[in-house]
Enzyme design. Structure first.
Site, PDB file in Angstrom:
ATOM      1  CD  GLU A  72     -35.195   5.499   5.962  1.00  0.00           C
ATOM      2  OE1 GLU A  72     -34.767   4.360   5.717  1.00  0.00           O
ATOM      3  OE2 GLU A  72     -34.763   6.525   5.398  1.00  0.00           O
ATOM      4  CB  SER A  78     -28.581  14.915   2.153  1.00  0.00           C
ATOM      5  OG  SER A  78     -29.955  14.557   2.129  1.00  0.00           O
ATOM      6  N   GLY A 138     -26.826   7.105   2.778  1.00  0.00           N
ATOM      7  CA  GLY A 138     -27.981   6.418   2.200  1.00  0.00           C
ATOM      8  C   GLY A 138     -27.895   6.415   0.682  1.00  0.00           C
ATOM      9  N   GLY A 139     -28.611   7.344   0.052  1.00  0.00           N
ATOM     10  CA  GLY A 139     -28.721   7.372  -1.410  1.00  0.00           C
ATOM     11  C   GLY A 139     -27.395   7.276  -2.148  1.00  0.00           C
ATOM     12  N   GLY A 188     -32.416  11.750   3.077  1.00  0.00           N
ATOM     13  CA  GLY A 188     -33.082  11.517   1.797  1.00  0.00           C
ATOM     14  C   GLY A 188     -33.773  12.752   1.246  1.00  0.00           C
ATOM     15  CD  GLU A 220     -28.421   8.396   9.684  1.00  0.00           C
ATOM     16  OE1 GLU A 220     -27.734   8.379   8.662  1.00  0.00           O
ATOM     17  OE2 GLU A 220     -29.399   7.654   9.853  1.00  0.00           O
ATOM     18  CG  HIS A 254     -32.149   4.391   9.646  1.00  0.00           C
ATOM     19  ND1 HIS A 254     -33.212   5.003   9.030  1.00  0.00           N
ATOM     20  CD2 HIS A 254     -31.038   4.833   9.010  1.00  0.00           C
ATOM     21  CE1 HIS A 254     -32.759   5.782   8.054  1.00  0.00           C
ATOM     22  NE2 HIS A 254     -31.442   5.694   8.024  1.00  0.00           N
ATOM     23  CG  ASN A 294     -29.166   2.313   5.637  1.00  0.00           C
ATOM     24  OD1 ASN A 294     -29.514   1.187   5.284  1.00  0.00           O
ATOM     25  ND2 ASN A 294     -29.978   3.149   6.258  1.00  0.00           N
ATOM     26  CD1 TRP A 295     -25.786   0.081   0.435  1.00  0.00           C
ATOM     27  CD2 TRP A 295     -26.115  -1.829  -0.686  1.00  0.00           C
ATOM     28  NE1 TRP A 295     -24.609  -0.246  -0.178  1.00  0.00           N
ATOM     29  CE2 TRP A 295     -24.777  -1.424  -0.876  1.00  0.00           C
ATOM     30  CE3 TRP A 295     -26.547  -3.013  -1.301  1.00  0.00           C
ATOM     31  CZ2 TRP A 295     -23.869  -2.142  -1.649  1.00  0.00           C
ATOM     32  CZ3 TRP A 295     -25.647  -3.746  -2.065  1.00  0.00           C
ATOM     33  CH2 TRP A 295     -24.326  -3.304  -2.246  1.00  0.00           C
ATOM     34  CE  LYS A 296     -31.792   5.205   3.652  1.00  0.00           C
ATOM     35  NZ  LYS A 296     -32.471   6.470   3.851  1.00  0.00           N
TER      36      LYS A 296
HETATM   37  C1  PEP Z   1     -29.639   7.286   5.903  1.00  0.00           C
HETATM   38  O1  PEP Z   1     -30.692   6.802   5.589  1.00  0.00           O
HETATM   39  O2  PEP Z   1     -28.999   6.814   6.869  1.00  0.00           O
HETATM   40  C2  PEP Z   1     -29.140   8.429   5.147  1.00  0.00           C
HETATM   41  C3  PEP Z   1     -28.200   9.154   5.680  1.00  0.00           C
HETATM   42  O3  PEP Z   1     -29.731   8.658   3.924  1.00  0.00           O
HETATM   43  P1  PEP Z   1     -29.329   9.772   2.842  1.00  0.00           P
HETATM   44  O4  PEP Z   1     -27.813   9.793   2.772  1.00  0.00           O
HETATM   45  O5  PEP Z   1     -29.961   9.337   1.576  1.00  0.00           O
HETATM   46  O6  PEP Z   1     -29.850  11.071   3.360  1.00  0.00           O
END
Ligand code: PEP
Length: 249
Positions: free
Chosen positions: A96, A212, A233-234, A172, A166, A94, A9-11
């Site tokens: 966010e 994470s 994510g990241g 994040g 999640e 999600h 997920n590149w956001k």
């Molecule tokens: C996400 O936003 O779906 C996610 C899992 O982010 P991160 O891996 O950065 O925690």
């Protein structure tokens, strides 16, 4: 049918040129894998990513969509529009979107139905906040998120549902749920689906963990029996990290 999936997920990251560079870099270095590999760039870069990955097995997915087919919804994108550019799957719910854009279970239920009506596969995200876990309410919260958004579906709809647990406190933050915490919740989710629908659907549904996930913890998390992959994510924004996570599966 349950599959192994690693989805990035590149956001709201990467412009057009950066998107093309990153998808081509990932595609050129992707080793043979039985896992499904997905990337989710921003709306404006989806078409370019689809074109760049035409001869790759990597799927391009959307991060969000609106529930209506068309109309006066300024700034929104419909399922039909996604399908028209070759998108087959969409992330819905999600944390966010829930936290910053006020997306409720009721709204998410409408989005899920609209996606399924348009033959999009849904990657449905859910998970508790830190306060819920600290007060021991995490199972209740997750159960109600699933029931409110997904339990009015038909049994047939479930072949196009992927679940993504999640925990909000792990997104994040660098804080990861332990493999045991992930397994415990994934097993609970499977039990909840079995009770609401049937054991066959529960056994077949793919459940991803997100929060994470990094090259250093992916192997342990993915080794758990009810964890079928990850929503990343990241670490999805760096080819080497993302591919190390894909290889961990
Ligand atoms: C996400 O936003 O779906 C996610 C899992 O982010 P991160 O891996 O950065 O925690």
């Amino acid at each position: 049918m349950r599959s192994k999936i690693v989805a990035g997920n590149w956001k709201m990251n990467k412009n057009l040129q950066e998107t093309i560079y990153l998808v081509e870099d990932i595609a050129s270095k992707l080793a043979d894998t039985s896992a499904e590999v997905m990337v989710a760039p921003t709306f404006v870069n989806l078409s370019a990513a689809v074109s760049a990955l035409e001869s790759s097995k990597i799927e391009v997915v959307a991060q969000n969509m609106h529930f209506a087919e068309s109309g006066a919804y300024t700034g929104e994108i419909s399922a039909g529009m996604l399908k028209a550019i070759g998108i087959q799957s969409v992330i819905i719910g999600h944390s966010e979107r829930r936290a910053y854009f006020g997306e409720t279970d009721e709204l998410l239920s409408k989005k899920v139905k609209a996606a399924l009506e348009n033959n999009l596969r849904v990657i449905f995200c859910f998970g508790e906040e830190l306060a819920d876990r600290q007060s021991g309410n995490h199972f209740t919260v997750v159960e109600s998120q699933l029931k409110n958004a997904l339990f009015s579906l038909s049994t047939g709809d479930w072949k196009n549902i992927v679940l993504a647990y999640e925990p909000v406190w792990a997104i994040g933050t660098g804080e990861t749920a332990s493999p045991e915490q992930a397994q415990e919740m994934h097993a609970f989710v499977r039990k909840t689906v079995a009770e609401g629908f049937n054991q066959g659907i529960a056994d077949d549904v793919t459940i991803l963990y997100g929060g994470s996930v990094k090259p250093g913890n992916a192997v342990e998390i993915f080794a758990k029996p009810d964890v079928d992959g990850g929503l990343i994510g990241g670490a999805a924004l760096k080819t080497d990290d993302f591919l190390a996570i894909v290889n961990a599966i």
